[in-house]
Design an enzyme around this catalytic site. Structure first.
Site, PDB file in Angstrom:
ATOM      1  N   LEU A 288       1.170  -1.660   0.257  1.00  0.00           N
ATOM      2  CA  LEU A 288      -0.127   0.277  -0.281  1.00  0.00           C
ATOM      3  C   LEU A 288       1.011   1.076   0.125  1.00  0.00           C
ATOM      4  CD1 LEU A 288      -2.569  -1.192   2.695  1.00  0.00           C
ATOM      5  CD2 LEU A 288      -3.227  -0.931   0.416  1.00  0.00           C
ATOM      6  N   ARG A 289       2.149   0.986  -0.098  1.00  0.00           N
ATOM      7  CA  ARG A 289       3.227   2.185  -0.057  1.00  0.00           C
ATOM      8  C   ARG A 289       2.725   3.412  -1.072  1.00  0.00           C
ATOM      9  NH1 ARG A 289       8.011   0.116   0.974  1.00  0.00           N
ATOM     10  NH2 ARG A 289       7.482   0.096   3.169  1.00  0.00           N
ATOM     11  N   GLY A 290       2.131   2.756  -2.049  1.00  0.00           N
ATOM     12  CA  GLY A 290       2.284   3.480  -3.596  1.00  0.00           C
ATOM     13  C   GLY A 290       0.946   4.541  -3.402  1.00  0.00           C
TER      14      GLY A 290
END
Length: 354
Positions: A288-290
Site C-alpha cells: 500500500l506504499r504507492g
C-alpha cells in the site's frame, strides 16, 4: 536575520531557481521538503545532469530552523518527536533551554562509509568505568531535520541502504552495543541518485523511496547553450549571479514556507482516494506504499500550488513520480513504466479529466 529572509551564504551555491531543464527533479525535491513524510526521492539519470548541484541548491535556499543550542541532534525546541531524549527530559524537568537558528543541513554520505560512521558509536569503556552513556553521533544524527544525500546509491552496500531507509521511515535511529542502547531522532529527507548503467537498485529497496525522478541529458541545443552559459557566469562571478536571482530565490522560499503551513489544511476527497487506489491495483503495485505516497504527494503539491482541495490535475502531475518505480519490470515489455502509469491514470480518471 529572520528565518524568512534570504541570505547569500558564505560559500556560494548555484541558485536553485536558475536551474533549467530538470523540472521533474526540482518538483520532487520541493514536495519532499514540504512534507518529509513522503519518504524521500531517488533520482536516476545520466552523469553530468546536475543532480548534486540541484540538491545542494535546494538545501541552500531553505528557511532556517530553530534548534536547541549545542545539541548534536538538531533537536526541535517544542516538538517531542524531533528532540533527543536528554533534551526532552530536561524540558520535562522544567529546565529552560537556549534556542538558536541554523541552516538546514545537507549531509553527504560517502560510498565507503561504515555502519559506525552512519549510525554513531557507543564508548563502552566510558560507559562501564564512568557509568555514563558516551555516544559519538553519526551521520544520521547530523542529518536530523535536514537532507541526507547518497550519490551513486545503487553502489552502496544493501545493508547500509536498509539502515537509511528504516531510519527515514521511522524517524528514529537506535544504536545498541553490549546491552547499552541509545535512541535519537533521525527525521530527514533521504535523496539518492544514481546512473542506471552502473546497476539497478533492488526492487524492494527502490519501493521504499517515496518518489522517483528520471532525468535525461538535455538534447535541445539552445537550452544546452543556456545551461553552459549560466554555469560559466556563475563560476566567473558567483555573487553577481546570486544577486540576479535573489528575488526569484526569495519568492521560491516564501512559497515553500507557505506550502508547509498550508499542508495541514489540504484535503483529498474520498472519490479521488478510491481512484488512486484503483490505479495502484490496476498497475499491480505490491503493498500500500504507492497509495499512501501518492495521497501525500498530491496534498503537498496542492499546498505548493496554494490551494487546499486536491484536484485531478494535482494527482496527474505527481502520480508518475510516485508509482513508476514500483511496477514489476517485464524485460519483454517495450512501453516505458511512466507511460504505463499515465495510460492507466487516464483510463481510470478519464471521466474527471477536462
Amino acid at each position: 536575520m529572520t528565518s524568512n529572509t534570504l541570505a547569500i551564504s558564505e560559500r556560494p551555491v548555484f541558485p536553485f531557481t536558475a536551474i533549467v531543464g530538470q523540472e521533474e527533479m526540482k518538483l520532487a525535491l520541493a514536495l519532499n521538503v514540504i512534507d518529509p513524510k513522503i519518504g524521500g526521492v531517488i533520482i536516476m539519470g545520466d552523469r553530468g545532469t546536475g543532480k548534486s548541484t540541484t540538491i545542494r541548491a535546494i538545501t541552500d535556499i531553505l528557511p532556517e530552523m530553530e534548534v536547541i543550542e549545542n545539541d548534536p541532534f538538531n533537536s526541535h525546541p517544542t516538538d517531542y518527536d524531533l528532540m533527543s531524549e536528554d533534551v526532552r527530559r530536561s524540558i520535562e524537568s522544567g529546565n529552560s533551554v537556549e534556542v538558536t537558528k541554523k541552516k538546514v543541513s545537507m549531509i553527504d554520505l560517502p560510498l565507503g562509509a561504515t555502519e559506525d560512521r552512519v549510525c554513531g558509536t557507543i564508548d563502552i569503556e566510558k560507559a562501564l568505568t564512568e557509568g555514563v552513556k558516551a555516544f559519538e553521533p553519526g551521520l544520521l544524527a547530523k542529518a536530523n531535520r535536514g537532507i541526507l544525500y547518497v550519490d551513486e546509491v545503487n553502489l552502496l552496500d544493501d545493508h547500509l541502504v536498509d539502515i537509511l531507509l528504516d531510519s527515514a521511515a521511522s524517524g528514529w535511529n537506535t544504536v545498541e552495543r553490549e546491552g547499552i542502547s541509545i535512541r535519537h531522532p533521525a527525521r530527514f529527507v533521504l535523496v539518492g541518485s544514481g546512473n542506471p548503467e552502473e546497476g539497478e537498485l533492488r526492487p524492494q529497496l527502490l519501493d521504499r523511496f517515496g518518489m522517483h525522478s528520471e532525468i535525461r541529458t538535455v538534447r535541445d541545443p539552445e537550452l544546452r547553450v543556456q545551461i553552459v552559459e549560466q554555469r560559466s557566469e556563475f563560476d566567473k562571478n558567483p555573487q553577481a549571479c546570486l544577486a540576479q536571482y535573489q528575488d526569484q530565490q526569495q519568492e521560491f522560499r516564501d512559497r515553500i514556507i507557505k506550502a508547509q503551513d498550508l499542508l495541514s489544511e489540504t484535503s483529498l476527497s474520498y472519490e479521488l482516494r478510491v481512484k488512486i487506489s484503483q490505479v495502484c491495483g490496476e498497475l499491480d503495485v505490491d503493498g500500500l506504499r504507492g497509495d499512501i505516497v501518492t495521497n501525500r504527494a498530491a496534498r503537498a503539491y496542492a499546498a505548493y500550488m496554494g490551494h487546499t482541495e486536491v484536484t485531478v490535475d494535482d494527482i496527474k502531475t505527481i502520480i508518475k513520480m510516485c508509482l513508476r518505480h514500483r511496477l514489476r519490470k517485464d524485460p519483454l515489455e517495450s512501453i516505458d513504466s511512466g507511460d504505463k502509469v499515465e495510460k492507466v491514470f487516464e483510463d481510470i480518471f478519464g471521466d474527471l479529466l477536462d
